[in-house]
Design a protein around this motif. Structure first.
Motif, PDB file in Angstrom:
ATOM      1  N   VAL A 141    -100.069  39.229 -32.450  1.00 16.82           N
ATOM      2  CA  VAL A 141     -98.631  39.238 -32.160  1.00 16.82           C
ATOM      3  C   VAL A 141     -98.412  39.744 -30.738  1.00 16.82           C
ATOM      4  O   VAL A 141     -97.652  39.148 -29.959  1.00 16.82           O
ATOM      5  CB  VAL A 141     -97.867  40.117 -33.186  1.00 16.82           C
ATOM      6  CG1 VAL A 141     -96.435  40.372 -32.738  1.00 16.82           C
ATOM      7  CG2 VAL A 141     -97.907  39.471 -34.555  1.00 16.82           C
ATOM      8  N   ASP A 142     -99.082  40.828 -30.376  1.00 14.31           N
ATOM      9  CA  ASP A 142     -98.970  41.367 -29.020  1.00 14.31           C
ATOM     10  C   ASP A 142     -99.418  40.345 -27.983  1.00 14.31           C
ATOM     11  O   ASP A 142     -98.816  40.224 -26.920  1.00 14.31           O
ATOM     12  CB  ASP A 142     -99.795  42.643 -28.870  1.00 14.31           C
ATOM     13  CG  ASP A 142     -99.213  43.816 -29.648  1.00 14.31           C
ATOM     14  OD1 ASP A 142     -98.012  43.775 -30.005  1.00 14.31           O
ATOM     15  OD2 ASP A 142     -99.971  44.764 -29.917  1.00 14.31           O
ATOM     16  N   ALA A 143    -100.474  39.594 -28.286  1.00 14.34           N
ATOM     17  CA  ALA A 143    -100.970  38.584 -27.348  1.00 14.34           C
ATOM     18  C   ALA A 143     -99.936  37.486 -27.133  1.00 14.34           C
ATOM     19  O   ALA A 143     -99.720  37.036 -26.003  1.00 14.34           O
ATOM     20  CB  ALA A 143    -102.278  37.982 -27.844  1.00 14.34           C
ATOM     21  N   VAL A 144     -99.280  37.057 -28.203  1.00 10.86           N
ATOM     22  CA  VAL A 144     -98.242  36.026 -28.061  1.00 10.86           C
ATOM     23  C   VAL A 144     -97.098  36.570 -27.203  1.00 10.86           C
ATOM     24  O   VAL A 144     -96.591  35.881 -26.312  1.00 10.86           O
ATOM     25  CB  VAL A 144     -97.716  35.550 -29.436  1.00 10.86           C
ATOM     26  CG1 VAL A 144     -96.547  34.598 -29.268  1.00 10.86           C
ATOM     27  CG2 VAL A 144     -98.835  34.881 -30.231  1.00 10.86           C
TER      28      VAL A 144
ATOM     29  N   ASP B 205     -87.343  37.201 -29.812  1.00 12.83           N
ATOM     30  CA  ASP B 205     -86.628  36.017 -29.329  1.00 12.83           C
ATOM     31  C   ASP B 205     -87.609  35.022 -28.710  1.00 12.83           C
ATOM     32  O   ASP B 205     -87.593  34.798 -27.495  1.00 12.83           O
ATOM     33  CB  ASP B 205     -85.567  36.435 -28.305  1.00 12.83           C
ATOM     34  CG  ASP B 205     -84.682  35.268 -27.900  1.00 12.83           C
ATOM     35  OD1 ASP B 205     -84.536  34.329 -28.695  1.00 12.83           O
ATOM     36  OD2 ASP B 205     -84.165  35.294 -26.771  1.00 12.83           O
ATOM     37  N   ILE B 206     -88.492  34.483 -29.544  1.00 13.49           N
ATOM     38  CA  ILE B 206     -89.434  33.475 -29.086  1.00 13.49           C
ATOM     39  C   ILE B 206     -89.468  32.345 -30.109  1.00 13.49           C
ATOM     40  O   ILE B 206     -88.914  32.474 -31.200  1.00 13.49           O
ATOM     41  CB  ILE B 206     -90.860  34.037 -28.866  1.00 13.49           C
ATOM     42  CG1 ILE B 206     -91.478  34.471 -30.187  1.00 13.49           C
ATOM     43  CG2 ILE B 206     -90.854  35.191 -27.882  1.00 13.49           C
ATOM     44  CD1 ILE B 206     -92.946  34.761 -30.063  1.00 13.49           C
ATOM     45  N   GLU B 207     -90.118  31.265 -29.772  1.00 17.71           N
ATOM     46  CA  GLU B 207     -90.245  30.117 -30.669  1.00 17.71           C
ATOM     47  C   GLU B 207     -91.725  29.908 -31.001  1.00 17.71           C
ATOM     48  O   GLU B 207     -92.405  29.108 -30.371  1.00 17.71           O
ATOM     49  CB  GLU B 207     -89.664  28.868 -29.993  1.00 17.71           C
ATOM     50  CG  GLU B 207     -89.555  27.688 -30.903  1.00 17.71           C
ATOM     51  CD  GLU B 207     -88.920  26.484 -30.211  1.00 17.71           C
ATOM     52  OE1 GLU B 207     -89.045  25.404 -30.785  1.00 17.71           O
ATOM     53  OE2 GLU B 207     -88.341  26.634 -29.127  1.00 17.71           O
TER      54      GLU B 207
ATOM     55  N   VAL C 234    -101.463  30.346 -32.098  1.00 21.73           N
ATOM     56  CA  VAL C 234    -100.021  30.500 -32.201  1.00 21.73           C
ATOM     57  C   VAL C 234     -99.527  30.587 -30.771  1.00 21.73           C
ATOM     58  O   VAL C 234    -100.050  31.351 -29.967  1.00 21.73           O
ATOM     59  CB  VAL C 234     -99.629  31.766 -32.995  1.00 21.73           C
ATOM     60  CG1 VAL C 234     -98.123  31.973 -32.970  1.00 21.73           C
ATOM     61  CG2 VAL C 234    -100.145  31.682 -34.427  1.00 21.73           C
ATOM     62  N   VAL C 235     -98.532  29.788 -30.468  1.00 22.16           N
ATOM     63  CA  VAL C 235     -98.035  29.718 -29.098  1.00 22.16           C
ATOM     64  C   VAL C 235     -96.518  29.893 -29.080  1.00 22.16           C
ATOM     65  O   VAL C 235     -95.833  29.496 -30.018  1.00 22.16           O
ATOM     66  CB  VAL C 235     -98.443  28.364 -28.446  1.00 22.16           C
ATOM     67  CG1 VAL C 235     -97.836  27.192 -29.176  1.00 22.16           C
ATOM     68  CG2 VAL C 235     -98.082  28.317 -26.985  1.00 22.16           C
ATOM     69  N   ASP C 236     -96.010  30.509 -28.031  1.00 22.44           N
ATOM     70  CA  ASP C 236     -94.576  30.609 -27.794  1.00 22.44           C
ATOM     71  C   ASP C 236     -94.168  29.338 -27.061  1.00 22.44           C
ATOM     72  O   ASP C 236     -94.527  29.140 -25.897  1.00 22.44           O
ATOM     73  CB  ASP C 236     -94.273  31.854 -26.961  1.00 22.44           C
ATOM     74  CG  ASP C 236     -92.799  31.991 -26.620  1.00 22.44           C
ATOM     75  OD1 ASP C 236     -91.988  31.146 -27.064  1.00 22.44           O
ATOM     76  OD2 ASP C 236     -92.464  32.945 -25.899  1.00 22.44           O
ATOM     77  N   LEU C 237     -93.431  28.466 -27.741  1.00 23.01           N
ATOM     78  CA  LEU C 237     -93.044  27.190 -27.136  1.00 23.01           C
ATOM     79  C   LEU C 237     -92.083  27.357 -25.963  1.00 23.01           C
ATOM     80  O   LEU C 237     -91.934  26.444 -25.159  1.00 23.01           O
ATOM     81  CB  LEU C 237     -92.431  26.265 -28.192  1.00 23.01           C
ATOM     82  CG  LEU C 237     -93.394  25.756 -29.260  1.00 23.01           C
ATOM     83  CD1 LEU C 237     -92.655  24.880 -30.274  1.00 23.01           C
ATOM     84  CD2 LEU C 237     -94.555  24.995 -28.638  1.00 23.01           C
ATOM     85  N   ASN C 238     -91.457  28.527 -25.842  1.00 26.20           N
ATOM     86  CA  ASN C 238     -90.612  28.780 -24.680  1.00 26.20           C
ATOM     87  C   ASN C 238     -91.457  28.931 -23.414  1.00 26.20           C
ATOM     88  O   ASN C 238     -91.011  28.607 -22.322  1.00 26.20           O
ATOM     89  CB  ASN C 238     -89.765  30.033 -24.887  1.00 26.20           C
ATOM     90  CG  ASN C 238     -88.753  29.849 -25.987  1.00 26.20           C
ATOM     91  OD1 ASN C 238     -88.264  28.758 -26.225  1.00 26.20           O
ATOM     92  ND2 ASN C 238     -88.439  30.924 -26.684  1.00 26.20           N
TER      93      ASN C 238
END
Length: 86
Positions: free
Chosen positions: A17-20, A50-52, A63-67
């Motif tokens: 989670v921290d890495a994302v 507040d991420i996607e 797992v990637v933050d699409l933003n």
């Protein structure tokens, strides 16, 4: 802050989670049967932010933050970042 790395499914999802949050993605090491549930736990833990988040596959599951890494960059910048971890 530790550099991003490939996360094992046997550990707690908190470092992933921290890495994302810090790097925009977290790579997950393992086969589908273990990586998918772990990725879903990471996404669940990211709900307050507040991420996607999105679970996908490029060289490893991640797992990637699409933003920060839109799907259009899946084979470009994101792929290069994941490959750099190995």
């Amino acid at each position: 802050m530790k550099p991003n790395r490939i996360f094992k499914t046997t550990e707690t999802p908190n470092p992933a989670v921290d890495a994302v949050l810090n790097h925009g993605f977290a790579a997950i090491d393992h086969d589908t049967s273990l990586a998918l549930p772990f990725g879903k736990r990471v996404i669940e833990a990211l709900k307050p932010y507040d991420i996607e988040p999105h679970l996908d596959y490029v060289a490893d599951f991640f797992v990637v933050d699409l933003n920060r890494f839109p799907l259009s960059e899946r084979r470009g910048r994101l792929s290069q970042a994941i490959q750099a971890l190995t």
